[in-house]
Design an enzyme around this catalytic site. Structure first.
Site: not given
Lengths: 170, 170
Positions: B58, B95
């Protein structure tokens, strides 16, 4: 324009026997990058294009500046699982197996005029899948445009009903 | 500028409990897209920036038009295995586990002035990894710039020694 001189051939990438056309020397050259984008901008500036549709991810490097340059909106076609809202999916064939591309269901209104951009036309599988997504949305594909085309792979034959433009052919 | 009104909150994407900020309504709006790019262009136009470095994928949607708009070269930082030539690699934490980002070893000459662009500053992990790649190449990071910033995640604290700009903060 020295575009061809700024594209670097890399033998055996990503697999043995493939001659990869590396565009990064072109992208980093400020005159080269501007010149490459301007090829698209000058060609499509006055064509009434509402949106540029570009294919993840190298297509974004050309599609987003062209959208900016011609004053169009930008619509990303993405790889699976990345778009967060309701979407359409189309599969395309790889050498072994398939992959798919996605577009948001609300990306376009019917009859909007779009320009599809990617860096490279090879077999035409991803561009053709993008064309099917756009057809399902009722958009009007004005043209498919690519910086590079590998003509021996005959990708153009996968793309029908719209103009097909490439600026450097191998 | 109606940028915030064109960003769509999507609850529970990509996983439950995450409120995803969907930029696709902004991108497809021609005034919105142009306005978003012009925020960066106006801010960085006269800063002597040689190259815009953007993070896949992006980041390319903002970084490539900004490079075009300010007359800079464009350098893609990519996910693993996509760059074909000699490259540098930096890991960053997810994570669970790690991922990595890559840049071509010849992407920049020492002391070139670069602007790092991504769509979103969240934890700062990918931007910090990009900063480490650029430091290893001897580049001078003039600024990190993002359309959006999730301030609660304190990503700015991961980025030192350069200006940090975001245009919409949550």
């Amino acid at each position: 324009m020295e575009i061809e001189a700024l594209i670097r051939p890399i033998p055996d990438f990503p697999i043995p026997g493939i001659l990869f056309r590396d565009i990064t020397p072109l992208l980093k050259d400020k005159q080269g990058f501007r010149g490459a984008i301007d090829l698209f901008v000058e060609r499509f500036r006055d064509r009434g294009i509402d949106h540029v549709v570009a294919i993840e991810s190298r297509g974004y490097i050309f599609g987003a500046p062209v959208a900016y340059g011609i004053g169009a909106g930008f619509i990303p076609v993405r790889k699976p699982g990345k778009l967060p809202h309701e979407k359409l999916v189309e599969d395309y064939a790889l050498e072994y197996g398939t992959n798919s591309l996605e577009i948001h269901a609300d990306a376009l209104a019917r009859d909007e005029r779009v320009l599809v951009i990617d860096d490279l036309l090879a077999t035409g599988g991803t561009a053709a899948a993008t064309g099917r997504l756009l057809e399902r949305l009722g958009a009007q594909v004005e043209a498919y445009a690519f910086l590079l085309e590998l003509t021996a792979l005959r990708g153009r034959e996968q793309l029908r009903g719209a103009e097909i433009v490439s600026f450097v052919a191998y």
